[in-house]
Design a protein around this motif. Structure first.
Motif, short mmCIF file in Angstrom:
data_model
loop_
_atom_site.label_atom_id
_atom_site.label_comp_id
_atom_site.label_asym_id
_atom_site.label_seq_id
_atom_site.Cartn_x
_atom_site.Cartn_y
_atom_site.Cartn_z
N GLU A 12 0.77 -1.24 -0.03
CA GLU A 12 -0.08 0.15 -0.03
C GLU A 12 0.99 1.16 -0.10
O GLU A 12 0.44 2.36 0.62
CB GLU A 12 -1.02 0.02 1.00
N GLY A 13 1.98 1.04 -0.56
CA GLY A 13 2.87 2.22 -0.74
C GLY A 13 3.03 3.22 -1.87
O GLY A 13 3.41 4.02 -1.92
N GLY A 14 1.88 2.90 -2.79
CA GLY A 14 1.75 3.53 -3.97
C GLY A 14 2.53 3.05 -5.15
O GLY A 14 2.66 1.79 -5.60
N HIS A 15 3.13 3.94 -5.85
CA HIS A 15 3.91 3.54 -6.91
C HIS A 15 5.04 3.23 -6.56
O HIS A 15 6.08 3.76 -5.68
CB HIS A 15 4.22 4.57 -8.00
N GLY A 16 5.75 1.90 -7.31
CA GLY A 16 7.11 1.51 -7.13
C GLY A 16 8.28 2.44 -7.03
O GLY A 16 9.20 2.47 -6.48
N SER A 17 8.04 3.40 -8.28
CA SER A 17 9.25 4.28 -8.65
C SER A 17 9.26 5.18 -7.36
O SER A 17 10.50 5.80 -6.97
CB SER A 17 9.11 4.94 -9.80
N ASP A 18 8.19 5.46 -6.80
CA ASP A 18 8.15 6.51 -5.75
C ASP A 18 8.28 5.99 -4.26
O ASP A 18 9.19 6.90 -3.60
CB ASP A 18 6.69 7.29 -5.82
N SER A 19 8.05 4.92 -4.05
CA SER A 19 8.28 4.48 -2.69
C SER A 19 9.46 3.20 -2.32
O SER A 19 10.37 3.42 -1.66
CB SER A 19 6.73 3.61 -2.39
N SER A 20 9.40 2.28 -3.42
CA SER A 20 10.35 1.25 -3.25
C SER A 20 11.81 1.57 -3.79
O SER A 20 12.83 1.17 -3.40
CB SER A 20 9.95 0.00 -3.62
N GLY A 21 11.91 2.38 -4.98
CA GLY A 21 12.89 2.68 -5.62
C GLY A 21 13.98 3.44 -4.60
O GLY A 21 15.17 2.98 -4.62
#
Length: 617
Positions: free
Chosen positions: A591-600
């Motif tokens: 539930e962190g949103g977009h991968g580029s914004d949160s996990s990247g």
């Protein structure tokens, strides 16, 4: 007269026979007791005069790859009560020491009567207090003569030196449960023993536990009227050297915590409660870092946990990297492309037009049913490399239809029965071959394998191509990324590097192990890798802004998986350096949103630390 003499001689003869027979029987009995049954009687005599109190062995240490101690033992002073020595004065003793130990006299009397475990025999020595303070010790020493039955002994207590660091990997100790008591009793454990019940502590219990020592308590008293006590020293357990690097682990845990706080600072977004990251050497399977947020302090379990601490501990107990599978989203698109290339249904330069949506079948009213790209404006004409770099859904949808041999002109009812199951099995088998949805082989307990879901509907194919109908763990994703990095070898991930005896001798070295190999055409693999490189290196790549100024080259893939409950899951997988991989990484923020914004950004911090620290193989 002559007859009388004969009678007396006869009686004397029989008397001698009886005497000789009696001495013979006595001699035989003595021989039996001393020679034949001697050991039995000697043991019985020893038991009558000797009692044993088991002293737990210090557990082996747990160290990171550089030698930093993560789990150790500290010496503590515990109070033991000998019922045979002090039973007559039990009331007096309990009243005298109750306030010093912070207990009620009746509570102490119960401990002195039954110990920590009511099943102990009444005469057995029992531990009634753990970890005496210096003040308590001084009082007991000062009043030793008036406290019959009480003895202070030195034992060890588990101590997690770095507190919360790598808590989900290390695990913790607890008492033996009722369900497991029979098993551990057969292995020589005592009722009051603590065992590893989670993480490394559980997985390597047999190596860590050591050999217990004992206090030998003789019934003969010393001049002071107390029982004579001698000691059999314990043998410490084996030490474990991990592949984890404490510095990288610390960076990973801090990066997760910071990113979660940043996401939660936005009042418009759903609150994030969990996140995980795993870093692995793709060539050996060594787990360099495994972080799960939130963490916990395993020290709270040592010696027993309070109900208050347990309630606070519960939310952080799960290892989100190992035990909680989530939809992988677009992180599986490189695998979809590779399957398409290997199957020959697509080639690197083949263009697929993406207008933002693709019709796949019809709805119940026979109206066209569309599957949309995340970019509703579409990506235009897309080749294989751009499909990965831009994470084009429509490209993957079309690829999946070709793999399933589907077209709009086919009889959908018949196709669903005959060809869809074959196509879905093909997807599932390919995912499994890359470690997704199966056991990774990790040397940690309680691994969850995830799932590959099918519903028997046409939508199964496009959803499988973009990672929406599956659920995999962070650990499985890093194993999959490692296979893309190393050319198709499924390496067994392992946390422990080496097992050493307490005196430093190597007991076992954990060597790299190849679980499986997937045969891949090098040209096809190169296309997939180049697409993943473009994710971070080309301005149109989904993670370009995250990695554009990195001092290393990285092949990566972002992922955004719909949850149907608000915010999407954010993911990132990748490896670096691109030309000579040394580290593979997977990050999941549910539930962190977009991968580029949160996990990247989390992956960036971990990779920066890896190359700055220069972690050696």
């Amino acid at each position: 007269m002559q007859d009388l003499v004969k009678i007396r001689e006869k009686r004397w003869f029989w008397l001698k026979v009886v005497v000789v027979a009696a001495f013979g029987a006595l001699s035989l009995r003595l021989f039996t007791m001393q020679v034949t049954n001697g050991p039995v009687y000697r043991a019985k005599i020893a038991n009558d005069r000797v009692d044993r109190f088991v002293v737990g062995a210090p557990r082996g240490k747990i160290l990171d790859r550089s030698g930093l101690v993560l789990a150790d033992n500290k010496k503590v002073l515990n109070l033991v009560y000998l019922p045979l020595e002090g039973r007559q004065d039990a009331d007096k003793v309990a009243n005298q020491i109750a306030s010093v130990l912070g207990k009620r006299p009746e509570e102490l009397l119960e401990l002195m009567d039954t110990g920590e475990h009511p099943k102990l025999p009444k005469s057995m020595p029992r531990r009634i207090y753990r970890d005496l303070s210096l003040k308590q010790l001084s009082f007991l020493r000062e009043h030793q003569e008036s406290l019959p039955g009480l003895h202070v002994i030195v034992e060890s207590k588990r101590e997690y030196k770095q507190q919360r660091l790598a808590s989900h990997v290390l695990g913790y100790l607890n008492s033996i449960s009722r369900d497991e008591w029979r098993k551990y009793r057969s292995l020589g454990y005592t009722l009051d023993a603590q065992i590893g019940v989670y993480g490394i502590e559980r997985q390597y219990e047999a190596f860590l536990k050591g050999i217990n020592g004992a206090l030998i308590i003789e019934s003969g008293k010393d001049p002071g009227g107390r029982f004579r006590i001698s000691e059999v020293p314990a043998v410490p357990g084996n030490d474990l050297v991990l592949n984890l690097d404490a510095r990288l682990q610390s960076v990973a845990e801090q990066a997760l915590a910071e990113q979660v706080r940043l996401i939660n600072s936005d009042p418009k977004k759903r609150k994030v409660s969990h996140a995980s990251a795993v870093a692995m050497n793709p060539n050996t399977g060594e787990i360099l870092a495994m972080a799960s947020f939130p963490g916990f302090d395993p020290n709270v379990w040592v010696g027993g946990i309070s109900s208050e601490n347990y309630r606070a501990f519960q939310p952080s107990q799960q290892n989100w990297a190992l035990q909680v599978p989530v939809p992988p989203g677009s992180t599986v698109k490189p695998l979809t492309l590779l399957l398409g290339l290997e199957s020959g249904v697509v080639w690197p330069g083949r263009l697929i037009h993406d207008p933002g949506k693709l019709q796949i079948g019809w709805d119940r009213n026979r109206d066209p049913h569309y599957f949309y790209c995340w970019n509703h404006a579409g990506h235009g004409n897309v080749d294989a490399r751009r499909a990965i770099a831009q994470s084009c859904n429509v490209y993957m949808y079309q690829l999946s239809l070709w793999l399933g041999n589907y077209s709009q002109s086919k009889d959908a009812t018949q196709w669903l029965k005959t060809e869809l199951p074959i196509a879905m099995k093909r997807f599932r088998d390919y995912h499994n071959a890359f470690g997704l949805g199966v056991s990774t082989g990790i040397d940690l307990p309680e691994e969850v394998y995830g799932r590959f879901q099918t519903t028997g509907q046409l939508a199964d194919l496009p959803f499988a191509s973009i990672g929406q109908n599956q659920a995999y763990t962070t650990l499985q994703l890093v194993q999959y990324a490692s296979m893309l990095a190393n050319g198709g070898k499924r390496m067994e991930p392992h946390v422990v590097r080496e097992i050493r005896s307490f005196d430093g001798k190597t007991v076992k070295r954990i060597e790299p192990k190849v679980l499986d190999r997937v045969k891949i055409d090098p040209n096809n693999l190169r296309v997939v890798r180049e697409g993943m490189l473009d994710v971070t290196a080309k301005p149109y790549g989904t993670a370009y802004n995250t990695f554009r100024d990195a001092a290393y080259t990285i092949a990566g893939k972002t992922g955004t998986a719909e949850t149907g409950q608000g915010e999407d899951n954010a993911l990132f997988v990748g490896y670096a350096p691109y030309d000579s991989p040394q580290i593979a990484i997977a990050v999941v923020v549910p539930e962190g949103g977009h991968g580029s914004d949160s996990s990247g950004p989390i992956a960036r911090k971990i990779l920066d630390a890896f190359f700055q620290e220069g972690i050696s193989p």
